[in-house]
Design an enzyme around this catalytic site. Structure first.
Site, PDB file in Angstrom:
ATOM      1  N   ASN A  10     -11.367 -38.767  53.234  1.00  0.00           N
ATOM      2  CA  ASN A  10     -11.692 -39.055  54.627  1.00  0.00           C
ATOM      3  C   ASN A  10     -12.674 -37.977  55.089  1.00  0.00           C
ATOM      4  O   ASN A  10     -12.277 -36.849  55.351  1.00  0.00           O
ATOM      5  CB  ASN A  10     -10.398 -39.030  55.461  1.00  0.00           C
ATOM      6  CG  ASN A  10     -10.655 -39.150  56.943  1.00  0.00           C
ATOM      7  OD1 ASN A  10     -11.768 -39.476  57.374  1.00  0.00           O
ATOM      8  ND2 ASN A  10      -9.627 -38.881  57.748  1.00  0.00           N
ATOM      9  N   LYS A  12     -14.250 -37.695  57.777  1.00  0.00           N
ATOM     10  CA  LYS A  12     -14.235 -37.436  59.230  1.00  0.00           C
ATOM     11  C   LYS A  12     -15.669 -37.347  59.759  1.00  0.00           C
ATOM     12  O   LYS A  12     -16.557 -37.984  59.216  1.00  0.00           O
ATOM     13  CB  LYS A  12     -13.414 -36.180  59.537  1.00  0.00           C
ATOM     14  CG  LYS A  12     -12.024 -36.239  58.876  1.00  0.00           C
ATOM     15  CD  LYS A  12     -11.063 -35.245  59.420  1.00  0.00           C
ATOM     16  CE  LYS A  12      -9.731 -35.406  58.697  1.00  0.00           C
ATOM     17  NZ  LYS A  12      -8.681 -34.561  59.212  1.00  0.00           N
ATOM     18  N   HIS A 102      -5.525 -43.240  62.391  1.00  0.00           N
ATOM     19  CA  HIS A 102      -5.504 -41.812  62.057  1.00  0.00           C
ATOM     20  C   HIS A 102      -5.038 -41.038  63.289  1.00  0.00           C
ATOM     21  O   HIS A 102      -5.386 -41.397  64.417  1.00  0.00           O
ATOM     22  CB  HIS A 102      -6.895 -41.353  61.605  1.00  0.00           C
ATOM     23  CG  HIS A 102      -6.847 -39.980  61.013  1.00  0.00           C
ATOM     24  ND1 HIS A 102      -6.810 -38.847  61.791  1.00  0.00           N
ATOM     25  CD2 HIS A 102      -6.785 -39.560  59.720  1.00  0.00           C
ATOM     26  CE1 HIS A 102      -6.730 -37.776  60.994  1.00  0.00           C
ATOM     27  NE2 HIS A 102      -6.719 -38.186  59.735  1.00  0.00           N
ATOM     28  N   GLU A 104      -6.015 -38.401  64.580  1.00  0.00           N
ATOM     29  CA  GLU A 104      -7.107 -37.931  65.443  1.00  0.00           C
ATOM     30  C   GLU A 104      -7.590 -39.049  66.362  1.00  0.00           C
ATOM     31  O   GLU A 104      -7.963 -38.811  67.508  1.00  0.00           O
ATOM     32  CB  GLU A 104      -8.249 -37.373  64.577  1.00  0.00           C
ATOM     33  CG  GLU A 104      -7.852 -36.035  63.970  1.00  0.00           C
ATOM     34  CD  GLU A 104      -8.490 -35.729  62.623  1.00  0.00           C
ATOM     35  OE1 GLU A 104      -9.487 -36.390  62.266  1.00  0.00           O
ATOM     36  OE2 GLU A 104      -7.979 -34.826  61.927  1.00  0.00           O
ATOM     37  N   GLU A 174       0.878 -38.996  57.077  1.00  0.00           N
ATOM     38  CA  GLU A 174       0.183 -37.736  57.350  1.00  0.00           C
ATOM     39  C   GLU A 174       0.886 -36.983  58.487  1.00  0.00           C
ATOM     40  O   GLU A 174       0.620 -37.251  59.671  1.00  0.00           O
ATOM     41  CB  GLU A 174      -1.259 -38.016  57.770  1.00  0.00           C
ATOM     42  CG  GLU A 174      -2.072 -38.739  56.715  1.00  0.00           C
ATOM     43  CD  GLU A 174      -3.573 -38.494  56.912  1.00  0.00           C
ATOM     44  OE1 GLU A 174      -4.188 -37.931  56.002  1.00  0.00           O
ATOM     45  OE2 GLU A 174      -4.092 -38.847  57.975  1.00  0.00           O
ATOM     46  N   GLY A 180      -5.347 -30.437  58.265  1.00  0.00           N
ATOM     47  CA  GLY A 180      -6.359 -29.415  58.530  1.00  0.00           C
ATOM     48  C   GLY A 180      -5.799 -28.032  58.798  1.00  0.00           C
ATOM     49  O   GLY A 180      -6.518 -27.154  59.271  1.00  0.00           O
ATOM     50  N   SER A 220      -3.666 -31.468  54.260  1.00  0.00           N
ATOM     51  CA  SER A 220      -3.955 -30.251  53.484  1.00  0.00           C
ATOM     52  C   SER A 220      -3.727 -30.433  51.978  1.00  0.00           C
ATOM     53  O   SER A 220      -3.252 -29.510  51.307  1.00  0.00           O
ATOM     54  CB  SER A 220      -3.151 -29.064  54.021  1.00  0.00           C
ATOM     55  OG  SER A 220      -3.541 -28.785  55.357  1.00  0.00           O
TER      56      SER A 220
END
Ligand code: PGA
Length: 263
Positions: A10, A12, A102, A104, A174, A180, A220
């Protein structure tokens, strides 16, 4: 039941067109010497504006084995939806997958479970497959509501989807606190949650869907963590953010997952 492992990158909001071509060239070089039959399914998800060059580059370098995904979509086919991209438009790039839900997008762009469900239906209707993301915040984990929260996300995302279609979908677990942050979720715990997701799918869509659906871990993931993660019974691959932006680390993760390909 053997499920083909997937390693999906991904990207991003990284990489313009030139950088996309460079990274794909890097991946091609790293993968050149590897026996592809032994590798997991490899997927990359560049930004919308790089999909055209990514498709061109993958086709021209004979890298058709790397599949392409989008990071988002809109569920309406066309119309007055400024700034959105429909699945009919994404079809132009011969995509295999579209990532939806996702954290985010949920957190910064207000994506709701209802929207994710509409997107999942539209993706399947257009001949692509959704990678449905789910996961808990640190606060939810500390409150002990991880499982109920994820069950709810999965139940809503899969509403109205046939058992057969569900079997082909991908879910990515996730934990938000692991994304991250460098703090990978303990592999046994990730496997426990993923098993719980598989049981949820079984209750909703039956045994065939539960045994076939591929459930990835994300958060991660690094070259150093992948082998232990893939050694778990129910982890079918990884959704990789930061470590997918360098060809060397991404291909190391791909290789780290190959032990499960023949299993
Ligand atoms: P990360 O991102 O690997 O950088 O933690 C994963 C993701 O958000 O999909």
């Amino acid at each position: 039941m053997s499920r083909k492992p997937i390693i999906a990158g991904n990207w991003k909001m990284h990489n313009n067109c030139n950088q996309t071509v460079e990274l794909i060239e890097g991946l091609k070089n790293e993968l050149k010497s590897k026996d592809m039959s032994n590798l997991p399914e490899v997927v990359i998800a560049p930004v919308f504006t790089s999909l055209y060059v990514a498709r061109e580059e993958l086709d021209k370098c004979g890298c058709q084995k790397i599949k392409l995904a989008a990071q988002n979509c809109y569920y309406e086919p066309k119309g007055a939806f400024t700034g959105e991209i429909s699945l009919d438009m994404l079809k132009d790039f011969n995509l295999t997958y579209v990532i939806i839900g996702h954290s985010e997008r949920r957190q910064y762009f207000g994506e709701t479970d209802e929207m994710i469900n509409k997107k999942a239906h539209a993706i399947l209707e257009n001949g692509m497959l959704p990678i449905i993301c789910c996961g808990e915040t640190l606060e939810q984990r500390e409150q002990g509501v991880t499982d109920s929260h994820i069950q709810n996300q999965i139940t809503k995302a899969l509403e109205g989807i046939s058992n057969e279609d569900c079997a082909k979908c991908i879910i990515a677990y996730e934990p938000i606190w692991a994304i991250g942050t460098g703090k990978t979720c303990d592999s046994n715990e990730a496997n426990r949650v993923i098993k719980m997701i598989r049981n949820t799918v079984k209750a909703l869509k039956g045994e065939m869907a539960a045994n076939s659906i591929r459930i990835l871990y994300g958060g991660s993931v690094k070259p150093e963590t992948i082998e232990e993660q893939m050694a778990q019974s129910d982890i079918d691959g990884a959704l990789v953010g930061g470590a997918s932006l360098k060809a060397e680390s991404f291909v190391k993760i791909v290789e780290g997952a190959s032990s499960k390909v023949m299993a």
